[in-house]
Design a protein around this motif. Structure first.
Motif, PDB file in Angstrom:
ATOM      1  N   MET A 460       0.849  -1.187   0.000  1.00  0.00           N
ATOM      2  CA  MET A 460       0.000   0.000   0.000  1.00  0.00           C
ATOM      3  C   MET A 460       0.887   1.239   0.000  1.00  0.00           C
ATOM      4  SD  MET A 460      -2.793   1.177   2.909  1.00  0.00           S
ATOM      5  CE  MET A 460      -3.322  -0.507   3.154  1.00  0.00           C
ATOM      6  N   THR A 461       0.361   2.332  -0.511  1.00  0.00           N
ATOM      7  CA  THR A 461       1.070   3.607  -0.497  1.00  0.00           C
ATOM      8  C   THR A 461       0.266   4.614   0.310  1.00  0.00           C
ATOM      9  OG1 THR A 461       1.985   3.158  -2.698  1.00  0.00           O
ATOM     10  CG2 THR A 461       2.101   5.421  -1.913  1.00  0.00           C
ATOM     11  N   LEU A 462       0.937   5.318   1.230  1.00  0.00           N
ATOM     12  CA  LEU A 462       0.290   6.337   2.049  1.00  0.00           C
ATOM     13  C   LEU A 462       0.658   7.700   1.481  1.00  0.00           C
ATOM     14  CD1 LEU A 462       1.123   4.851   5.587  1.00  0.00           C
ATOM     15  CD2 LEU A 462      -0.644   4.161   3.954  1.00  0.00           C
ATOM     16  N   ARG A 463      -0.339   8.422   0.990  1.00  0.00           N
ATOM     17  CA  ARG A 463      -0.091   9.693   0.298  1.00  0.00           C
ATOM     18  C   ARG A 463      -0.690  10.873   1.064  1.00  0.00           C
ATOM     19  NH1 ARG A 463       1.980   9.022  -4.723  1.00  0.00           N
ATOM     20  NH2 ARG A 463       1.842   6.933  -5.648  1.00  0.00           N
ATOM     21  N   GLY A 464       0.048  11.958   1.119  1.00  0.00           N
ATOM     22  CA  GLY A 464      -0.443  13.150   1.794  1.00  0.00           C
ATOM     23  C   GLY A 464       0.641  14.164   2.082  1.00  0.00           C
ATOM     24  N   HIS A 465       1.863  13.706   2.334  1.00  0.00           N
ATOM     25  CA  HIS A 465       2.960  14.632   2.615  1.00  0.00           C
ATOM     26  C   HIS A 465       3.381  15.381   1.349  1.00  0.00           C
ATOM     27  CE1 HIS A 465       3.844  13.841   6.802  1.00  0.00           C
ATOM     28  NE2 HIS A 465       3.828  12.536   6.602  1.00  0.00           N
ATOM     29  N   THR A 466       3.972  16.552   1.553  1.00  0.00           N
ATOM     30  CA  THR A 466       4.446  17.363   0.423  1.00  0.00           C
ATOM     31  C   THR A 466       5.952  17.544   0.438  1.00  0.00           C
ATOM     32  OG1 THR A 466       4.035  19.404   1.685  1.00  0.00           O
ATOM     33  CG2 THR A 466       2.257  18.614   0.258  1.00  0.00           C
ATOM     34  N   GLY A 489       6.836  19.839   7.570  1.00  0.00           N
ATOM     35  CA  GLY A 489       6.427  20.460   8.822  1.00  0.00           C
ATOM     36  C   GLY A 489       5.218  19.836   9.473  1.00  0.00           C
ATOM     37  N   THR A 490       4.853  18.621   9.061  1.00  0.00           N
ATOM     38  CA  THR A 490       3.683  17.959   9.636  1.00  0.00           C
ATOM     39  C   THR A 490       4.019  16.546  10.091  1.00  0.00           C
ATOM     40  OG1 THR A 490       2.882  16.947   7.580  1.00  0.00           O
ATOM     41  CG2 THR A 490       2.180  19.215   8.032  1.00  0.00           C
ATOM     42  N   CYS A 491       3.197  16.061  11.010  1.00  0.00           N
ATOM     43  CA  CYS A 491       3.118  14.634  11.316  1.00  0.00           C
ATOM     44  C   CYS A 491       1.740  14.174  10.868  1.00  0.00           C
ATOM     45  CB  CYS A 491       3.301  14.378  12.810  1.00  0.00           C
ATOM     46  SG  CYS A 491       4.963  14.719  13.426  1.00  0.00           S
ATOM     47  N   MET A 492       1.690  13.010  10.255  1.00  0.00           N
ATOM     48  CA  MET A 492       0.412  12.489   9.769  1.00  0.00           C
ATOM     49  C   MET A 492       0.138  11.143  10.401  1.00  0.00           C
ATOM     50  SD  MET A 492       0.209  13.594   5.764  1.00  0.00           S
ATOM     51  CE  MET A 492       0.264  15.364   5.327  1.00  0.00           C
ATOM     52  N   ILE A 493      -1.120  10.959  10.818  1.00  0.00           N
ATOM     53  CA  ILE A 493      -1.562   9.703  11.415  1.00  0.00           C
ATOM     54  C   ILE A 493      -2.345   8.933  10.358  1.00  0.00           C
ATOM     55  CG2 ILE A 493      -3.039   8.678  13.176  1.00  0.00           C
ATOM     56  CD1 ILE A 493      -2.310  11.051  14.956  1.00  0.00           C
ATOM     57  N   TRP A 494      -1.984   7.661  10.212  1.00  0.00           N
ATOM     58  CA  TRP A 494      -2.562   6.826   9.168  1.00  0.00           C
ATOM     59  C   TRP A 494      -3.327   5.669   9.785  1.00  0.00           C
ATOM     60  CZ3 TRP A 494      -1.334   8.916   4.400  1.00  0.00           C
ATOM     61  CH2 TRP A 494      -0.242   9.783   4.378  1.00  0.00           C
ATOM     62  N   GLU A 513      -5.054   7.616   2.729  1.00  0.00           N
ATOM     63  CA  GLU A 513      -4.825   9.029   2.994  1.00  0.00           C
ATOM     64  C   GLU A 513      -4.841   9.268   4.504  1.00  0.00           C
ATOM     65  OE1 GLU A 513      -7.985  10.678   0.743  1.00  0.00           O
ATOM     66  OE2 GLU A 513      -6.903  10.576  -1.168  1.00  0.00           O
ATOM     67  N   PRO A 514      -4.208  10.330   4.991  1.00  0.00           N
ATOM     68  CA  PRO A 514      -4.078  10.506   6.444  1.00  0.00           C
ATOM     69  C   PRO A 514      -5.409  10.679   7.149  1.00  0.00           C
ATOM     70  CG  PRO A 514      -3.371  12.491   5.272  1.00  0.00           C
ATOM     71  CD  PRO A 514      -3.556  11.428   4.247  1.00  0.00           C
ATOM     72  N   ALA A 515      -5.513  10.048   8.322  1.00  0.00           N
ATOM     73  CA  ALA A 515      -6.705  10.241   9.154  1.00  0.00           C
ATOM     74  C   ALA A 515      -6.645  11.598   9.843  1.00  0.00           C
ATOM     75  CB  ALA A 515      -6.801   9.123  10.185  1.00  0.00           C
ATOM     76  N   TYR A 516      -5.436  12.019  10.242  1.00  0.00           N
ATOM     77  CA  TYR A 516      -5.233  13.318  10.883  1.00  0.00           C
ATOM     78  C   TYR A 516      -3.888  13.896  10.459  1.00  0.00           C
ATOM     79  CZ  TYR A 516      -9.162  12.544  14.054  1.00  0.00           C
ATOM     80  OH  TYR A 516     -10.415  12.333  14.565  1.00  0.00           O
ATOM     81  N   VAL A 517      -3.836  15.214  10.439  1.00  0.00           N
ATOM     82  CA  VAL A 517      -2.588  15.927  10.154  1.00  0.00           C
ATOM     83  C   VAL A 517      -2.266  16.804  11.368  1.00  0.00           C
ATOM     84  CG1 VAL A 517      -1.409  17.573   8.657  1.00  0.00           C
ATOM     85  CG2 VAL A 517      -3.057  15.953   7.676  1.00  0.00           C
ATOM     86  N   ILE A 518      -1.071  16.627  11.907  1.00  0.00           N
ATOM     87  CA  ILE A 518      -0.621  17.425  13.051  1.00  0.00           C
ATOM     88  C   ILE A 518       0.311  18.517  12.536  1.00  0.00           C
ATOM     89  CG2 ILE A 518       0.632  17.410  15.237  1.00  0.00           C
ATOM     90  CD1 ILE A 518      -0.089  14.465  15.526  1.00  0.00           C
ATOM     91  N   GLU A 519      -0.116  19.749  12.660  1.00  0.00           N
ATOM     92  CA  GLU A 519       0.714  20.888  12.264  1.00  0.00           C
ATOM     93  C   GLU A 519       1.605  21.292  13.439  1.00  0.00           C
ATOM     94  OE1 GLU A 519       0.678  22.195   9.264  1.00  0.00           O
ATOM     95  OE2 GLU A 519      -1.221  21.520   8.370  1.00  0.00           O
ATOM     96  N   ARG A 520       2.675  22.015  13.135  1.00  0.00           N
ATOM     97  CA  ARG A 520       3.531  22.534  14.195  1.00  0.00           C
ATOM     98  C   ARG A 520       2.835  23.690  14.886  1.00  0.00           C
ATOM     99  NH1 ARG A 520       6.623  18.967  15.863  1.00  0.00           N
ATOM    100  NH2 ARG A 520       8.170  20.422  16.701  1.00  0.00           N
TER     101      ARG A 520
END
Length: 566
Positions: A460-466, A489-494, A513-520
């Motif tokens: 599987m491929t997890l897509r969302g980061h830039t 600059g993010t952490c992503m929860i999958w 795709e990410p369930a949540y995105v944690i911004e700084r």
């Protein structure tokens, strides 16, 4: 205080309740024409049927008074000369469209009986309303409400059913299969601790962490500790309140002579660290009270000829794995007694080391690796132990490969080649074999089955980061979720239960795709940085105590970690 987050949630719940009543009433009017209601809901008494309809109407009047004051715009007033003034039939839109759904789940303790799995629900219902239906006495009868999320074709439902159908070009006649799972809880921000320089490594000591378990009775419950490594070459140990309890000495007193890139707790009293000075250091950690501690170097391990960018430990066996820019994987012991000795003249910078020792009040034993495995053709970026068998390891590199290593023989068991340079790695424990998650320079995470019998390399491929993904950590609660840290600059929860087929542009296979995105938190209220400049994440670890990340903003950030993916 309302039990739902906002008025919209309350309205959805009310709408759900009223439409359930309407559905029951409709079902009871003609039992043979509606096969989708759960059994046991029939009300054959016409008087009771009328009461149900009245109660449903009350729900709409009470919760949606504005919808009952004026006639709908697309409906004309009755004509007294047409049909003796009888009211015209309502359109489908006015009656309220319904959708047939089938509820399923993979969780045995919340399975619905077969007779209750199919149901007609209002088309405009959302997950709050669906969750209330499942918790009702006629369905799961949970007693204490369980918040649910719903997967439709592998994606979490974040709109009404009607909007989902329209967005996917489906009609209201479609029978939707809804897989319900215990709800995701947002990883809310909790705290941050500030450094003098970039934070390149983080780890946690707690009752639920690996190091806490390795410490056994030596770990004091409630004395949770956070370890950080920084580009200033110093280690710091923090308590849960954000106070620094201990700081490692400078290079002149046995500390690192360059930036630290990785650090891990071996136990409550032992730490390993490594970095750009090409050295692994083992530290003894002691506390005189709950507010003062000391880090003392006890072992210096030499063997790499390039920066050491990754470090993994097994506290039970006191073994250490390192990945270096020299393309090698180092296999070490943190025990002074069992570490191989070496002629001091063969150590890098032997003469300068001798002079440093004269001026230092600390003398650390110097040792070499149990094995140095030159297995990659480009910088090795990460190595991890197999969760089930600590004599097996996996490594990744910028040469695009994942290699399975036999640490007993020092041989490469298998090599899998991917499409991109690999920068980070974590193993997700599973019953049959671990699933490997590898972060790439192509801004995604690829999931890999390392078994030689696997038919495909990428699961599987997890897509969302830039930007490139440089750190990964598996969930402490389950085998289907992980967190990634990236230079965007993010952490992503999958959540690996959420999966869809890849589009043509994404290539073959499955995508999540990410369930949540944690911004700084340091960027709150500021313009989003291009590609994460100024807030790159370098390290992330997930413990029940929290999700801890460190980065270019010189902060350790803590977000809620318990029950984020239930």
């Amino acid at each position: 205080m309302q039990t739902l987050a906002d008025k919209g949630g309350l309205e959805a719940a009310a709408a759900s309740a009223s439409w359930i009543l309407i559905s029951i009433a409709s079902h009871c009017s003609n039992q043979n024409n509606n096969a989708y209601q759960p059994t046991g809901t029939c009300l054959p008494n016409p008087t009771l049927h009328d009461q149900v309809q009245t109660l449903a109407h009350f729900f709409f009047i009470f919760f949606f008074p504005s919808r009952n004051r004026q006639p709908p715009a697309n409906r004309t007033e009755p004509n007294p000369h047409d049909g003796a003034g009888m009211e015209q039939p309502l359109s489908i839109a006015e009656r309220g469209a319904q959708v047939k759904v089938t509820f399923t789940t993979t969780e045995e303790d919340i399975q619905l009986p077969e007779s209750k799995r199919q149901l007609l629900v209002p088309a405009d219902i959302r997950r709050y309303g669906l969750s209330r239906i499942l918790n009702s006495e006629t369905m799961l009868d949970t007693g204490v409400a369980i918040p649910f999320d719903f997967l439709v074709n592998g994606s979490f439902l974040r709109t009404s059913l009607e909007d989902y159908l329209q967005g996917n070009g489906l009609s209201l006649e479609t029978n939707l299969t809804l897989q319900y799972v215990r709800s995701l809880i947002p990883p809310t921000f909790e705290a941050s601790f500030e450094h003098d320089d970039w934070v390149s490594a983080v780890d946690v000591l707690s009752a639920t962490s690996a190091a806490g378990r390795w410490s056994a009775d030596r770990f004091q419950p409630g004395q949770d500790r956070i370890l950080s490594g920084s580009y200033d070459g110093l280690l710091r140990i923090w308590n849960a309140s954000g106070h620094v309890i201990a700081t490692s000495p400078s290079s002149g007193h046995g500390g690192h002579s360059a930036s630290i890139k990785a650090a891990r707790f071996l136990s409550s009293s032992q730490i390993a660290s490594a970095g750009m000075d090409r050295t692994v250091k083992v530290w003894k950690y002691t506390e005189s009270d709950h507010f003062t501690g000391e880090l003392k170097p006890t072992l210096e391990l030499y063997g790499h000829t390039g920066s050491i960018d990754s470090l993994e430990v097994d506290g039970a066996s006191k073994r250490v794995l390192t990945a270096s820019a020299d393309g090698s994987i180092g296999f070490w012991t943190a025990s002074k007694a069992s570490a191989p000795e070496v002629d001091a003249s063969l150590l890098p910078g032997a003469s300068s080391t001798k002079r440093r020792k004269i001026s230092s009040s600390v003398t650390a034993a110097q040792r070499v690796p149990l094995a140095m495995l030159a297995v990659h053709n480009a910088p090795a970026t990460a190595a991890v132990f197999d969760p089930r068998d600590r004599t097996v390891a996996y490594s990744v590199s910028q040469d695009h490969t994942v290699r399975t290593l036999d640490l007993t023989t020092g041989l490469v068991v298998s090599t899998l080649t991917t499409s991109h340079p690999l920068l980070s790695l974590c193993a997700i424990p599973r019953a049959s074999a671990p699933l490997l998650a590898a972060g790439t320079s192509a801004r995604h995470v690829t999931l890999i089955d390392p078994r030689t019998s696997a038919t495909t390399t990428s699961v599987m491929t997890l897509r969302g980061h830039t930007n490139k993904v440089v750190s990964l950590a598996a969930s402490p609660d389950n085998d289907y979720s992980l967190v990634s840290g990236a230079h965007d600059g993010t952490c992503m929860i999958w959540d690996l239960r959420s999966v869809r087929p890849a589009t043509k542009d994404e290539g073959l296979g499955s995508v999540s795709e990410p369930a949540y995105v944690i911004e700084r938190e340091s960027r709150q209220g500021k313009k989003k940085a291009v590609a994460g400049d100024g807030c790159k994440v370098f390290s992330v670890v997930w413990d029940k105590l929290g999700i801890f990340s460190g980065g270019e903003d010189k902060k350790i950030q803590i977000n809620k970690g318990r029950d984020v993916v239930a």
